[in-house]
Scaffold this active site. Structure first.
Site, short mmCIF file in Angstrom:
data_model
loop_
_atom_site.label_atom_id
_atom_site.label_comp_id
_atom_site.label_asym_id
_atom_site.label_seq_id
_atom_site.Cartn_x
_atom_site.Cartn_y
_atom_site.Cartn_z
N GLU A 75 0.82 -1.21 0.00
CA GLU A 75 0.00 0.00 0.00
C GLU A 75 0.85 1.26 0.00
O GLU A 75 1.94 1.28 0.57
CB GLU A 75 -0.83 0.05 1.27
CG GLU A 75 -1.71 -1.11 1.44
CD GLU A 75 -2.07 -1.29 2.88
OE1 GLU A 75 -3.11 -0.77 3.29
OE2 GLU A 75 -1.31 -1.91 3.61
N CYS A 88 2.95 8.11 2.47
CA CYS A 88 3.37 7.00 3.34
C CYS A 88 3.66 5.81 2.44
O CYS A 88 2.77 5.32 1.75
CB CYS A 88 2.22 6.71 4.31
SG CYS A 88 2.55 5.32 5.38
N CYS A 95 5.76 -8.34 6.68
CA CYS A 95 6.80 -7.93 7.62
C CYS A 95 7.09 -9.09 8.55
O CYS A 95 6.18 -9.79 9.00
CB CYS A 95 6.36 -6.72 8.43
SG CYS A 95 7.64 -6.13 9.57
N CYS A 99 4.75 -7.68 15.04
CA CYS A 99 4.16 -6.97 16.18
C CYS A 99 2.72 -7.43 16.34
O CYS A 99 2.00 -7.60 15.35
CB CYS A 99 4.23 -5.46 15.96
SG CYS A 99 5.92 -4.88 15.77
N CYS A 102 -0.33 -5.44 14.78
CA CYS A 102 -0.15 -4.92 13.42
C CYS A 102 -0.67 -5.93 12.40
O CYS A 102 -0.25 -7.09 12.39
CB CYS A 102 1.32 -4.63 13.17
SG CYS A 102 1.67 -4.17 11.47
N CYS A 318 -2.62 1.04 8.35
CA CYS A 318 -1.60 0.01 8.16
C CYS A 318 -2.05 -1.38 7.73
O CYS A 318 -2.65 -2.11 8.53
CB CYS A 318 -0.85 -0.16 9.47
SG CYS A 318 -0.31 1.36 10.17
N1 SAH Z 1 7.74 -1.20 10.51
C1 SAH Z 1 7.89 0.15 10.86
C2 SAH Z 1 7.11 1.11 9.98
C3 SAH Z 1 5.74 0.70 9.54
S1 SAH Z 1 4.44 0.67 10.73
C4 SAH Z 1 7.54 0.38 12.31
O1 SAH Z 1 7.01 -0.52 12.95
O2 SAH Z 1 7.85 1.45 12.82
C5 SAH Z 1 4.12 2.40 11.08
C6 SAH Z 1 3.53 2.62 12.47
O3 SAH Z 1 2.18 2.11 12.57
C7 SAH Z 1 4.32 1.93 13.56
O4 SAH Z 1 4.50 2.77 14.67
C8 SAH Z 1 3.42 0.78 13.91
O5 SAH Z 1 3.68 0.26 15.17
C9 SAH Z 1 2.04 1.38 13.77
N2 SAH Z 1 0.95 0.41 13.67
C10 SAH Z 1 1.00 -0.85 13.21
N3 SAH Z 1 -0.22 -1.44 13.28
C11 SAH Z 1 -1.04 -0.53 13.80
C12 SAH Z 1 -2.44 -0.53 14.12
N4 SAH Z 1 -3.20 -1.59 13.89
N5 SAH Z 1 -2.96 0.60 14.63
C13 SAH Z 1 -2.20 1.69 14.84
N6 SAH Z 1 -0.89 1.75 14.55
C14 SAH Z 1 -0.31 0.65 14.05
FE1 SF4 Z 2 6.41 -4.78 10.96
FE2 SF4 Z 2 4.00 -3.94 11.63
FE3 SF4 Z 2 5.83 -4.27 13.51
FE4 SF4 Z 2 6.10 -2.26 11.77
S1 SF4 Z 2 4.48 -2.50 13.28
S2 SF4 Z 2 7.69 -3.69 12.42
S3 SF4 Z 2 5.22 -3.19 9.92
S4 SF4 Z 2 4.96 -5.89 12.23
#
Ligand code: SAH
Ligand code: SF4
Length: 341
Positions: A75, A88, A95, A99, A102, A318
């Site tokens: 995306e 963005c 990934c 997390c 996510c 995201c």
């Molecule tokens: N991988 C990198 C960048 C992509 S994610 C990182 O983790 O920083 C960008 C941001 O969105 C990160 O801070 C991530 O933790 C957050 N994010 C991921 N899933 C999310 C969700 N479901 N709701 C809100 N923020 C989220």
């Molecule tokens: Fe990967 Fe999502 Fe964690 Fe960012 S927040 S490092 S995209 S798993």
């Protein structure tokens, strides 16, 4: 260009044609010799990733879903604001960091994007939008610092005056905290840095961001201090996703203040209301608890922003749209970050 028997300045011309005038074929580059153009057309293509969907939200947010092949999609999201337009962009299909909150992480890792696919998102957006992109954030799908070799030339193009000419302060890499790669970014191309913190203690952070088991908070904070020594901005942005009843209590806010003060990291906080997705097991914090949390941080002297949720009507959060099209079997192929990183 030299290896092709051309003068070095041809590289500059080519950059301008590609990235400033957004040429989509070599034929249209009329100030280059015909033989040179046809040689380029034999050896290279100018081609974007196929657009699977192109959605415009009622608030102006625009989101593209791009085909990364083999059932994978990535995306790119454009967020217009009064004084700037932020793009963005994604760095990986899926990934591996996994997390818990996510949607991209839940989908597992498919592959690294190539430099052309990373910069191609900016090329595509500038062609499609009525106004040029002024800011880029690597906050789409993927962990940018786990695709460093492909990311670096793309960052250099964003900064190059003959390509996009963005200042270092307007390009932000967001990382979940890949400590050695933060040092490499600092040496090779110090742009603005956002770190996904999400918890003030190692126990909680290790649950939410498994990479914390490899690079715990003390190492992450030390890496932030080292980064700041050469960064274009004098603060790190700490992203903090607000998960109801998990990391959003006043006690957590006090512990967070204690952490950054004890570790002497100059920072700003960006509180991100959790974007729910089916089966996540988490809920978004209430707006009252987000406000209380923000007040505690700001009374302690920290700059805090609460991210506005944008493009809700087009699932601009995201990994959500890509999650609907990708091959679900990949979940079982999730890569263990402890081995990879
Ligand atoms: N991988 C990198 C960048 C992509 S994610 C990182 O983790 O920083 C960008 C941001 O969105 C990160 O801070 C991530 O933790 C957050 N994010 C991921 N899933 C999310 C969700 N479901 N709701 C809100 N923020 C989220
Ligand atoms: Fe990967 Fe999502 Fe964690 Fe960012 S927040 S490092 S995209 S798993």
């Amino acid at each position: 260009m030299v290896s092709r028997g051309e003068k070095p300045f041809r590289a500059r011309q080519l950059l301008q044609w590609l990235h400033q005038r957004q040429a989509t074929d070599f034929e249209s580059m009329t100030d280059l010799a015909k033989s040179f153009r046809s040689g380029l057309a034999t050896d290279a293509v100018i081609e974007g990733m196929p657009v699977l969907r192109d959605n415009l939200s009622s608030d102006g947010t625009r989101k593209w879903l791009l085909d990364a092949g083999q059932g994978n999609a990535i995306e790119t999201v454009f967020i217009p604001e009064d004084d700037r337009g932020t793009l963005c962009i994604s760095s990986q299909a899926g990934c591996a960091v996994d997390c818990r909150f996510c949607s991209t992480g839940r989908q597992g890792f498919a592959r690294n994007l190539r430099t052309s696919e990373i910069i191609g998102q900016l090329h595509m957006a500038n062609r499609a939008l009525p106004v040029p992109v002024t800011n880029v954030v690597l906050m789409g799908m993927g962990e940018p610092l786990l695709n460093f070799d492909q990311l670096l030339p793309a960052l250099e193009l964003m900064l190059n005056d003959h390509a996009y000419g963005l200042s270092r302060r307007r390009v932000t890499v967001s990382s979940s905290g890949v400590v050695p790669m933060m040092d490499r970014l600092s040496e090779a191309c110090p742009v603005a840095l956002a770190v996904s913190l999400h918890a003030p203690t190692d126990d909680l952070r290790s649950q939410l961001v498994p990479l914390n088991q490899k690079y715990p908070l003390s190492e992450l904070m030390a890496a932030c201090r080292r980064y700041l020594a050469h960064a274009p901005r004098d603060f790190i942005t700490f992203e903090y996703v607000m998960l109801r009843g998990v990391n959003d209590t006043p006690e957590m806010a006090w512990m967070l203040i204690d952490l950054v003060q004890r570790e002497s990291v100059s920072c700003k906080f960006n509180l991100i209301p959790f974007n729910p997705f089916p089966g996540s097991g988490y809920e978004r914090s209430t707006s009252t608890s987000i406000k209380t949390f923000a007040d505690i941080l700001s009374k302690a002297g920290h700059v805090v922003t609460i991210r506005r949720t944008r493009g809700d009507d087009i699932d601009a959060a995201c990994g959500q749209l890509a999650g609907q099209v990708q091959d679900r079997t990949r979940r079982s192929q999730r890569i263990e970050i402890h081995e990879r990183a």
